[in-house]
Write a protein that holds these residues in place. Structure first.
Motif, PDB file in Angstrom:
ATOM      1  N   UNK A  65       0.677 -26.613 -54.287  1.00  0.00           N
ATOM      2  CA  UNK A  65       0.920 -27.078 -52.917  1.00  0.00           C
ATOM      3  C   UNK A  65       2.248 -26.597 -52.355  1.00  0.00           C
ATOM      4  N   UNK A  66       3.231 -26.316 -53.191  1.00  0.00           N
ATOM      5  CA  UNK A  66       4.499 -25.827 -52.652  1.00  0.00           C
ATOM      6  C   UNK A  66       4.317 -24.358 -52.292  1.00  0.00           C
ATOM      7  N   UNK A  67       3.796 -24.123 -51.084  1.00  0.00           N
ATOM      8  CA  UNK A  67       3.311 -22.789 -50.731  1.00  0.00           C
ATOM      9  C   UNK A  67       4.303 -21.905 -50.016  1.00  0.00           C
ATOM     10  N   UNK A  68       5.434 -22.467 -49.565  1.00  0.00           N
ATOM     11  CA  UNK A  68       6.387 -21.639 -48.832  1.00  0.00           C
ATOM     12  C   UNK A  68       7.332 -20.944 -49.812  1.00  0.00           C
ATOM     13  N   UNK A  69       7.774 -19.784 -49.419  1.00  0.00           N
ATOM     14  CA  UNK A  69       8.692 -19.017 -50.263  1.00  0.00           C
ATOM     15  C   UNK A  69       9.910 -19.859 -50.663  1.00  0.00           C
ATOM     16  N   UNK A  70      10.510 -20.522 -49.679  1.00  0.00           N
ATOM     17  CA  UNK A  70      11.727 -21.303 -49.954  1.00  0.00           C
ATOM     18  C   UNK A  70      11.430 -22.461 -50.910  1.00  0.00           C
ATOM     19  N   UNK A  71      10.266 -23.036 -50.803  1.00  0.00           N
ATOM     20  CA  UNK A  71       9.897 -24.149 -51.679  1.00  0.00           C
ATOM     21  C   UNK A  71       9.749 -23.672 -53.121  1.00  0.00           C
ATOM     22  N   UNK A  72       9.131 -22.518 -53.266  1.00  0.00           N
ATOM     23  CA  UNK A  72       8.878 -22.009 -54.614  1.00  0.00           C
ATOM     24  C   UNK A  72      10.183 -21.558 -55.260  1.00  0.00           C
ATOM     25  N   UNK A  74      13.179 -22.866 -54.630  1.00  0.00           N
ATOM     26  CA  UNK A  74      14.050 -24.005 -54.933  1.00  0.00           C
ATOM     27  C   UNK A  74      13.376 -25.076 -55.779  1.00  0.00           C
ATOM     28  N   UNK A  77       9.734 -29.542 -52.335  1.00  0.00           N
ATOM     29  CA  UNK A  77       8.854 -29.476 -51.178  1.00  0.00           C
ATOM     30  C   UNK A  77       9.703 -29.630 -49.925  1.00  0.00           C
ATOM     31  N   UNK A  78       9.444 -28.792 -48.921  1.00  0.00           N
ATOM     32  CA  UNK A  78      10.187 -28.863 -47.667  1.00  0.00           C
ATOM     33  C   UNK A  78       9.314 -29.441 -46.564  1.00  0.00           C
ATOM     34  N   UNK A  79       8.097 -28.942 -46.458  1.00  0.00           N
ATOM     35  CA  UNK A  79       7.225 -29.455 -45.402  1.00  0.00           C
ATOM     36  C   UNK A  79       5.903 -29.948 -45.990  1.00  0.00           C
ATOM     37  N   UNK A  81       2.206 -30.346 -47.025  1.00  0.00           N
ATOM     38  CA  UNK A  81       1.054 -29.480 -47.279  1.00  0.00           C
ATOM     39  C   UNK A  81      -0.188 -30.354 -47.191  1.00  0.00           C
TER      40      UNK A  81
END
Ligand SMILES: Nc1nc2c(ncn2[C@@H]2O[C@H](COP(=O)(O)OP(=O)(O)OP(=O)(O)O)[C@@H](O)[C@H]2O)c(=O)[nH]1
Ligand SMILES: [Mg+2]
Lengths: 447, 318
Positions: A65-72, A74, A77-79, A81
């Motif tokens: 679920x952590x699909x954004x580049x920045x999430x992966x 760090x 989770x940022x936003x 999903x």
């Protein structure tokens, strides 16, 4: 998607995760999807590959679920999903939300449409400030069901006393927020205990697994028990040869049931008329209920347009003076004197923030309750507070406790369109202590 | 309809019976939500447009829009970015449907941009990533303020993060870290001049939902979605159609196989799957049993890197 999906499976549960950063929300979601056979081969392969690249031996299910580049990069989770899965018993729309305090607004987004919140706690740390904040947000948004998942039980030797103490503290806190029934489940998202399969390590727990509970918790409300509310979105006037005189009001029932022949009040004008016909997306019908999208025809030729509300049953009195509990979502503080736009159902009006009545301070230790802090200069990002607003035009609001859809609104910055604040008409918590302690700048302020 | 008022369950949908008299089937709930989104856009924007490729998701979008405004016509025009490598069956379908519903169809041609030097052909021959520039150019020159896309959150992990109303700056870019909070069903579509909003009415639909809805509504699709024989060759583990777009190369033997398309896009990067599903029921059974996602089975472009979709979306892709 599992091969066992019945194509007629009907009931739908929307739920959201909540809880502090790193307590294991995304791992739990990955585990839930994986163990319910909702992860397809190529998705799993991608996660295994990404995990290996990061030097991890076992697949990191949070990467599902952590699909954004920045999430992966760090590992947080940022936003929100959104994920979709189904079991033979139910379909699920799941919002995995971020635990980091900086992204609380995204947690609010995910929880606003949820019928159930799974609040995770790390068994080693117990209930922490961010757990209390998320539980308060869930209560404020009136998420009907709350589950406490005490996670990482593998790191505390699956010990019952650890679980029991956390469950007792959280349940008492939830009760102070007005959340009545909380189910507590001891789990290990990493190892899979009590997520889909019952745990082999916790004989002392006799309750359902998390998935069993998600599959059976009652959902939905009974539209026949609520007054009908129909915000007009759009006027349909074909003016074609075939339909020279057709005039229908398009909208989605926010609550209740509408029947042909029902008397309705048009708000804010207060004029009354009768439902002459209902067109359910091209098919004529004589009954419609929430949350159907339909087109309503009326017996009288009245001046009705987008932003008006058709109401049956006890109708709210239109008002320009609104008291509401708000959750402030933007870095720009909300202050008395601010001129904003207020978006309520299909109507957007100008509004003035007349007063910040108080900020709600969350308890910082077990046994404390919510407290009003009056004299707040403004509400900062992530603050919950109570405000008085004056609008340029009257609005037909229900209280949020009576109606999640017609009792909610947004405050928007007129200059750049930014969403500033989420508003809920009326009092959110009955149990806020009214000691009226003055509001001093808080160290534990939500930034 | 003659349903008695004390039993409002629609008899035409057996799926509704399990949740009390006022339950909605999941398809009815999804349909109601999508229709609400279309009507919000019609009520708040000046110049909306539907991205219409002739693929199943855009076909379902148009079907929902037709229902949302019936008996009046759809108050939006259609826009297609033609890569020049599209399937002829799909282009024919697109034109037929636009004409049938009397809708204005804007077509932006990737080829025009290559011809006048604004875009350059890629060494691998795929034109999928080249669509962004013509798309943004069409949005800007037509001053479209709301652009409906058929993207679904179940398709891809970056899409799973996107709002229903997704603000794009004056460069058409998406900034995933600066998304607006989106609460309840209150969609904030305010934007500055030059900015636009991408709107995704199918956000909460899955591939299976789309197919079940196509079955329920009896929606016609381009024939390439059903099993047929075709000359194909293998590349990157999928079956590509032999054609003028640049395939096959010398070492890629062409064979005739029974296949169907699970997604429809640029011929150079959209793969077919082996299938004997000639009916909608057979397609649904096949998808329910599939162990691969739709993009995993059919899209070469997403295998490029872990964040291929996010990177393309940031630049303004669909
Ligand atoms: N031992 C153990 N570790 C776990 C368990 N669940 C999660 N973890 C680990 O805890 C860390 C954080 O997990 P995440 O799932 O990313 O946490 P999160 O709650 O989603 O974090 P945010 O989304 O950033 O708030 C990871 O290293 C996980 O592997 C568990 O049950 N047991
Ligand atoms: Mg997470």
């Amino acid at each position: 998607m599992s091969t066992t999906i019945e194509t007629t499976a009907t009931s739908l549960l929307r739920f959201a995760t909540a809880g502090s950063v790193d307590d294991g929300k995304s791992t739990l979601v990955g585990r839930l999807l994986h163990d319910s056979k909702s992860v397809l081969a190529d998705q799993l392969e991608a996660v295994e590959h990404a995990s290996r690249n990061r030097g991890q031996e076992t697949p990191d299910l949070a990467l599902l679920t952590d699909g954004l580049r920045a999430e992966r990069e760090q590992g947080i989770t940022i936003d929100v999903a959104y994920r979709y899965f189904a079991t033979p018993r139910r379909r699920f729309i799941l919002a995995d939300t971020p635990g980091h305090v900086q992204y609380t607004r995204n947690m609010v987004t995910g929880a606003s449409t949820a019928e159930l919140a799974v609040v995770l706690v790390d068994a080693r740390n117990g209930v922490v400030e961010q757990t209390r904040r998320h539980a308060a947000v869930a209560a404020l948004l009136r998420v009907p069901h709350v589950v406490l998942a005490v996670n990482k039980m593998d790191l505390v030797d699956y010990a019952e006393p650890v679980f029991a103490a956390i469950a007792a503290e959280f349940t008492a806190y939830a009760a102070s927020l007005g959340v009545k029934d909380v189910l507590a489940v001891p789990i290990s998202a990493l190892a899979g205990d009590n997520v889909v399969e019952p745990s082999a390590h916790m004989d002392w727990y006799g309750g359902p697994t998390l998935l069993e509970h998600l599959e059976t918790v009652p959902v939905g409300s009974d539209p026949s028990a609520e007054p009908a509310r129909f915000p007009v979105q759009y006027v349909i006037r074909p003016q074609t040869e075939e339909h020279p005189d057709y005039r229908g009001y398009a909208g989605q029932l926010a609550s209740g049931v509408l029947r042909v022949g029902d008397p309705v009040t048009v708000l804010p004008s207060g004029l009354t008329t009768t439902v002459a016909g209902i067109d359910a997306l091209g098919r004529s019908t004589d009954i419609a209920w929430a949350p159907q999208s339909v087109t309503v025809r009326l017996t009288d030729d009245l001046d009705i347009s987008r932003g008006d509300l058709l109401a049956a049953g006890p109708a709210p009195a239109p008002t320009k003076d609104i008291e509401a509990t708000v959750s402030h979502l933007n870095e720009r503080p909300l202050r008395a004197g601010d001129k904003v736009l207020l978006k309520h159902t299909t109507r957007t009006v100008r509004a003035l923030v007349k007063e910040i009545s108080y900020r709600i301070a969350l308890p910082t230790k077990p046994g404390d309750t919510l407290e009003q802090r009056s004299g707040a200069e403004g509400l900062n990002v992530n603050d919950i507070g109570h405000v008085v607003l004056r609008t340029a035009e009257p609005l037909a609001l229900d209280t949020y406790s009576a109606n999640r859809r017609t009792g909610s609104f947004l405050l928007i910055d007129p200059a750049d369109g930014t969403t500033l604040t989420a508003g809920m008409a009326g009092e959110a918590f009955e149990t806020v202590r009214t000691t009226d302690a003055p509001d001093a700048p808080q160290e534990e302020d939500w930034v | 309809m003659t349903t008695a008022t004390d039993s409002p369950v629609r008899t035409d949908d057996p799926g509704q019976n399990s949740g009390g008299p006022f339950a909605l089937s999941h398809l009815d709930a999804l349909e109601a939500e999508s229709v609400h989104i279309f009507r919000e856009v019609a009520g708040e924007f000046e110049r909306p447009v539907i991205l219409f490729s002739g693929g199943k998701d855009s076909i379902v979008m148009l079907h929902l829009a037709l229902k949302a405004f019936a008996p009046a016509p759809v108050p939006f025009s259609l826009l297609h970015v033609d890569t020049g490598h599209n399937f002829p069956e799909v282009i024919a379908y697109r034109d037929r449907v636009a004409a049938e519903h009397n809708l204005r169809l804007h077509v932006a041609h990737v080829q025009d941009f290559i011809d006048d030097g604004r875009l350059r052909e890629r060494p691998d021959g795929t034109r999928n990533p080249l669509q962004t520039v013509p798309l943004l150019d069409a949005i800007e020159s037509n001053r479209f303020d709301a652009v409906f896309g058929g993207g679904r959150r179940d398709e891809e992990k970056a899409r799973a993060k996107e709002r229903v109303f997704s603000l794009r700056d004056e460069f058409g870019a998406w900034d995933p870290r600066r998304q607006r909070p989106e609460l309840w069903s209150l969609y904030n579509g305010r934007h500055a001049v030059g900015e636009h909003v991408r709107v995704f009415p199918l956000s909460n639909w899955t591939e299976l939902d789309v197919w079940q809805y196509i079955e329920r509504e009896g929606i016609e699709l381009p024939e390439i979605y059903y099993a047929h024989e075709r000359d194909v060759f293998a590349r990157s583990g999928m079956w590509l159609t032999a054609g003028e777009w640049g395939g096959p190369k010398d070492n890629e033997p062409v064979e005739r196989r029974l296949i169907r398309y699970r997604t429809v896009g640029d011929m150079s990067c959209t793969g077919a799957v082996d299938s004997d599903a000639t009916t909608i029921q057979a397609v649904i059974a096949e998808i329910a049993a599939s162990r691969l996602t739709e993009r995993g089975a059919t899209r070469a472009d997403d295998k490029l890197s872990e964040a291929a979709m996010e990177d393309r979306k940031r630049e303004g892709y669909f």
